[in-house]
Design an enzyme around this catalytic site. Sequence first.
Site, PDB file in Angstrom:
ATOM      1  N   ARG A   1      29.168  37.358  35.436  1.00 12.00           N
ATOM      2  CA  ARG A   1      30.436  37.467  34.688  1.00 12.00           C
ATOM      3  C   ARG A   1      30.486  36.434  33.556  1.00 12.00           C
ATOM      4  O   ARG A   1      31.013  36.727  32.482  1.00 12.00           O
ATOM      5  CB  ARG A   1      31.617  37.319  35.644  1.00 12.00           C
ATOM      6  CG  ARG A   1      31.743  38.500  36.605  1.00 12.00           C
ATOM      7  CD  ARG A   1      32.751  38.264  37.687  1.00 12.00           C
ATOM      8  NE  ARG A   1      34.119  38.171  37.175  1.00 12.00           N
ATOM      9  CZ  ARG A   1      35.142  37.781  37.940  1.00 12.00           C
ATOM     10  NH1 ARG A   1      34.936  37.441  39.219  1.00 12.00           N
ATOM     11  NH2 ARG A   1      36.363  37.719  37.440  1.00 12.00           N
TER      12      ARG A   1
ATOM     13  N   ASN B   1      43.415  35.397  34.778  1.00 13.36           N
ATOM     14  CA  ASN B   1      42.060  35.689  34.315  1.00 13.36           C
ATOM     15  C   ASN B   1      41.203  34.425  34.256  1.00 13.36           C
ATOM     16  O   ASN B   1      41.697  33.352  33.898  1.00 13.36           O
ATOM     17  CB  ASN B   1      42.108  36.362  32.936  1.00 13.36           C
ATOM     18  CG  ASN B   1      42.905  37.652  32.973  1.00 13.36           C
ATOM     19  OD1 ASN B   1      43.159  38.205  34.052  1.00 13.36           O
ATOM     20  ND2 ASN B   1      43.332  38.113  31.814  1.00 13.36           N
TER      21      ASN B   1
ATOM     22  N   HIS C   1      43.982  30.763  38.390  1.00 14.47           N
ATOM     23  CA  HIS C   1      42.871  31.133  39.282  1.00 14.47           C
ATOM     24  C   HIS C   1      41.536  30.570  38.796  1.00 14.47           C
ATOM     25  O   HIS C   1      40.472  31.019  39.221  1.00 14.47           O
ATOM     26  CB  HIS C   1      42.786  32.662  39.429  1.00 14.47           C
ATOM     27  CG  HIS C   1      43.940  33.238  40.181  1.00 14.47           C
ATOM     28  ND1 HIS C   1      44.246  34.587  40.156  1.00 14.47           N
ATOM     29  CD2 HIS C   1      44.874  32.666  40.974  1.00 14.47           C
ATOM     30  CE1 HIS C   1      45.326  34.787  40.908  1.00 14.47           C
ATOM     31  NE2 HIS C   1      45.722  33.650  41.409  1.00 14.47           N
TER      32      HIS C   1
ATOM     33  N   GLY D   1      49.571  43.419  31.907  1.00 15.48           N
ATOM     34  CA  GLY D   1      48.256  43.834  32.407  1.00 15.48           C
ATOM     35  C   GLY D   1      47.915  43.331  33.786  1.00 15.48           C
ATOM     36  O   GLY D   1      46.810  42.880  34.044  1.00 15.48           O
TER      37      GLY D   1
HETATM   38  C1  BV8 Z   1      46.994  31.806  48.465  1.00 17.38           C
HETATM   39  C2  BV8 Z   1      39.748  34.449  40.832  1.00 17.38           C
HETATM   40  C3  BV8 Z   1      48.049  30.107  49.803  1.00 17.38           C
HETATM   41  C4  BV8 Z   1      38.378  34.844  41.249  1.00 17.38           C
HETATM   42  C5  BV8 Z   1      41.423  35.732  42.107  1.00 17.38           C
HETATM   43  C6  BV8 Z   1      51.570  37.349  50.638  1.00 17.38           C
HETATM   44  C7  BV8 Z   1      51.480  38.654  51.005  1.00 17.38           C
HETATM   45  C8  BV8 Z   1      50.187  39.219  51.188  1.00 17.38           C
HETATM   46  C9  BV8 Z   1      49.013  38.498  50.987  1.00 17.38           C
HETATM   47  C10 BV8 Z   1      49.121  37.203  50.609  1.00 17.38           C
HETATM   48  C11 BV8 Z   1      50.390  36.620  50.452  1.00 17.38           C
HETATM   49  N1  BV8 Z   1      50.182  35.348  50.065  1.00 17.38           N
HETATM   50  C12 BV8 Z   1      48.841  35.106  50.006  1.00 17.38           C
HETATM   51  C13 BV8 Z   1      48.177  36.225  50.328  1.00 17.38           C
HETATM   52  C14 BV8 Z   1      46.702  36.371  50.372  1.00 17.38           C
HETATM   53  C15 BV8 Z   1      46.070  36.632  49.009  1.00 17.38           C
HETATM   54  C16 BV8 Z   1      46.556  37.955  48.471  1.00 17.38           C
HETATM   55  O1  BV8 Z   1      47.432  38.028  47.627  1.00 17.38           O
HETATM   56  N2  BV8 Z   1      45.908  39.009  48.950  1.00 17.38           N
HETATM   57  C17 BV8 Z   1      46.236  40.361  48.415  1.00 17.38           C
HETATM   58  C18 BV8 Z   1      44.942  41.071  48.102  1.00 17.38           C
HETATM   59  C19 BV8 Z   1      47.111  41.093  49.357  1.00 17.38           C
HETATM   60  N3  BV8 Z   1      46.347  35.575  48.041  1.00 17.38           N
HETATM   61  C20 BV8 Z   1      45.555  34.460  48.089  1.00 17.38           C
HETATM   62  O2  BV8 Z   1      44.653  34.301  48.876  1.00 17.38           O
HETATM   63  C21 BV8 Z   1      45.856  33.394  47.040  1.00 17.38           C
HETATM   64  N4  BV8 Z   1      45.945  32.103  47.657  1.00 17.38           N
HETATM   65  O3  BV8 Z   1      47.855  32.604  48.730  1.00 17.38           O
HETATM   66  O4  BV8 Z   1      46.982  30.491  48.911  1.00 17.38           O
HETATM   67  C22 BV8 Z   1      49.362  29.970  49.009  1.00 17.38           C
HETATM   68  C23 BV8 Z   1      50.494  30.697  49.362  1.00 17.38           C
HETATM   69  C24 BV8 Z   1      51.704  30.501  48.655  1.00 17.38           C
HETATM   70  C25 BV8 Z   1      51.780  29.654  47.560  1.00 17.38           C
HETATM   71  C26 BV8 Z   1      50.610  28.985  47.224  1.00 17.38           C
HETATM   72  C27 BV8 Z   1      49.376  29.185  47.933  1.00 17.38           C
HETATM   73  C28 BV8 Z   1      44.714  33.263  46.010  1.00 17.38           C
HETATM   74  C29 BV8 Z   1      44.555  34.506  45.254  1.00 17.38           C
HETATM   75  C30 BV8 Z   1      43.583  34.287  44.071  1.00 17.38           C
HETATM   76  C31 BV8 Z   1      42.252  34.961  44.306  1.00 17.38           C
HETATM   77  N5  BV8 Z   1      41.405  34.874  43.106  1.00 17.38           N
HETATM   78  N6  BV8 Z   1      40.670  35.578  40.982  1.00 17.38           N
HETATM   79  C32 BV8 Z   1      37.790  35.957  40.423  1.00 17.38           C
HETATM   80  O5  BV8 Z   1      38.373  36.335  39.396  1.00 17.38           O
HETATM   81  O6  BV8 Z   1      36.702  36.388  40.807  1.00 17.38           O
HETATM   82  S1  BV8 Z   1      42.494  37.107  42.235  1.00 17.38           S
HETATM   83  C33 BV8 Z   1      41.952  38.218  41.004  1.00 17.38           C
HETATM   84  O7  BV8 Z   1      42.428  39.467  41.427  1.00 17.38           O
HETATM   85  C34 BV8 Z   1      42.570  38.006  39.633  1.00 17.38           C
HETATM   86  O8  BV8 Z   1      42.638  36.653  39.272  1.00 17.38           O
HETATM   87  C35 BV8 Z   1      43.947  38.634  39.799  1.00 17.38           C
HETATM   88  O9  BV8 Z   1      44.839  37.709  40.355  1.00 17.38           O
HETATM   89  C36 BV8 Z   1      43.668  39.719  40.808  1.00 17.38           C
HETATM   90  C37 BV8 Z   1      43.472  41.017  40.092  1.00 17.38           C
HETATM   91  O10 BV8 Z   1      44.695  41.469  39.743  1.00 17.38           O
HETATM   92  P1  BV8 Z   1      44.964  41.959  38.212  1.00 17.38           P
HETATM   93  O11 BV8 Z   1      44.575  40.869  37.261  1.00 17.38           O
HETATM   94  O12 BV8 Z   1      46.333  42.446  38.216  1.00 17.38           O
HETATM   95  O13 BV8 Z   1      43.894  43.148  37.990  1.00 17.38           O
HETATM   96  P2  BV8 Z   1      43.956  44.636  38.603  1.00 17.38           P
HETATM   97  O14 BV8 Z   1      42.642  45.245  38.310  1.00 17.38           O
HETATM   98  O15 BV8 Z   1      44.465  44.617  40.000  1.00 17.38           O
HETATM   99  O16 BV8 Z   1      45.100  45.368  37.718  1.00 17.38           O
HETATM  100  C38 BV8 Z   1      44.931  45.517  36.335  1.00 17.38           C
HETATM  101  C39 BV8 Z   1      46.261  46.086  35.813  1.00 17.38           C
HETATM  102  O17 BV8 Z   1      46.142  46.193  34.392  1.00 17.38           O
HETATM  103  C40 BV8 Z   1      46.578  47.489  36.360  1.00 17.38           C
HETATM  104  O18 BV8 Z   1      47.959  47.525  36.713  1.00 17.38           O
HETATM  105  C41 BV8 Z   1      46.296  48.414  35.158  1.00 17.38           C
HETATM  106  O19 BV8 Z   1      47.206  49.455  35.099  1.00 17.38           O
HETATM  107  C42 BV8 Z   1      46.555  47.474  33.978  1.00 17.38           C
HETATM  108  N7  BV8 Z   1      45.755  47.803  32.781  1.00 17.38           N
HETATM  109  C43 BV8 Z   1      44.479  48.270  32.726  1.00 17.38           C
HETATM  110  N8  BV8 Z   1      44.097  48.416  31.421  1.00 17.38           N
HETATM  111  C44 BV8 Z   1      45.163  48.013  30.662  1.00 17.38           C
HETATM  112  C45 BV8 Z   1      46.225  47.604  31.531  1.00 17.38           C
HETATM  113  N9  BV8 Z   1      47.420  47.171  31.089  1.00 17.38           N
HETATM  114  C46 BV8 Z   1      47.588  47.119  29.737  1.00 17.38           C
HETATM  115  N10 BV8 Z   1      46.616  47.474  28.829  1.00 17.38           N
HETATM  116  C47 BV8 Z   1      45.424  47.927  29.251  1.00 17.38           C
HETATM  117  N11 BV8 Z   1      44.491  48.289  28.342  1.00 17.38           N
END
Ligand code: BV8
Length: 233
Positions: free
Chosen positions: A59, A92, A109, A175
């Site tokens: 990446r 990002n 992140h 996004g």
């Molecule tokens: C944590 C870095 C404790 C690495 C990333 C509560 C409920 C359920 C689960 C949890 C919860 N709290 C915590 C969790 C667990 C977990 C979590 O959320 N799991 C999910 C899967 C259910 N979270 C964690 O573990 C986090 N840590 O919670 O620590 C804590 C708790 C409270 C307070 C503090 C700490 C850590 C999460 C971070 C993980 N690392 N990235 C890497 O990049 O490799 S996450 C990574 O995935 C990204 O950084 C981003 O955050 C996520 C992807 O999401 P998006 O960026 O939205 O991308 P996606 O593809 O999903 O969507 C793209 C969107 O764009 C779409 O809607 C599409 O329609 C749109 N789009 C596409 N093209 C366009 C567009 N829009 C406009 N124009 C276009 N052209």
Amino acid sequence: MAEIRNIVILTGAGISAESGIDTFRSAGGLWEQHRVEDVATPEGFARDPELVLGFYDMRREALRKVQPNAAHAALARLDRQFAGELLIVTQNVDDLHERAGARRILHMHGELKSALCISCEMRSPWDATLSDRPPCPVCRAPSLRPDVVWFGEMPYQMDRIYSALREADLFVSIGTSGAVYPAAGFVRDARDLGARTLELNLERSEGSAWFHESRQGKAGELVPEWVDEVLIS
Ligand code: BV8
């Protein structure tokens, strides 16, 4: 509309899609090519560090082949011309916001262009590979990892983010699918704290219902339009 003096913007993979960077959850997206558990968790790194270091080397290398797009450029223009408070919080790990000229930016992140030493916990700007286990520039230990936040790890600068949300009159999400926490919860936090909330996304997201206004379309078109609205208001 009341005068906007303090804006917090959350961006996700969708803002970099038009630059040619894969999003995560779209068809053929990153999470279809790789199991999250294997490449974006501390457990995955402990199990198979070569796989994880190779994933992030790929990446980081891919960043050389892409350019910021019109949405990044519009936010950089807003950053230069908006006299009020502004913070761009990005999920990002790419550097396209900075390459477009944005300065008031926070990578919650982490960043591909940074390495974190597991031994001395120092961060170093990094533009090369990590899978060849180079020594840490500070302590010389061969224990560098990508400076990104993996699932189960605490995102960066959460205090700074929550204090910005407390002051915000306007919260804008661009996004992002609203699938990953705590970022996906910011719209509710901002709204509960009295901010107006706006979503700019290609399609409705998991959090769309929480926004006062949700506009669907490409970031490359929606964001420049919205920035014009703010700068003329
Ligand atoms: C944590 C870095 C404790 C690495 C990333 C509560 C409920 C359920 C689960 C949890 C919860 N709290 C915590 C969790 C667990 C977990 C979590 O959320 N799991 C999910 C899967 C259910 N979270 C964690 O573990 C986090 N840590 O919670 O620590 C804590 C708790 C409270 C307070 C503090 C700490 C850590 C999460 C971070 C993980 N690392 N990235 C890497 O990049 O490799 S996450 C990574 O995935 C990204 O950084 C981003 O955050 C996520 C992807 O999401 P998006 O960026 O939205 O991308 P996606 O593809 O999903 O969507 C793209 C969107 O764009 C779409 O809607 C599409 O329609 C749109 N789009 C596409 N093209 C366009 C567009 N829009 C406009 N124009 C276009 N052209």
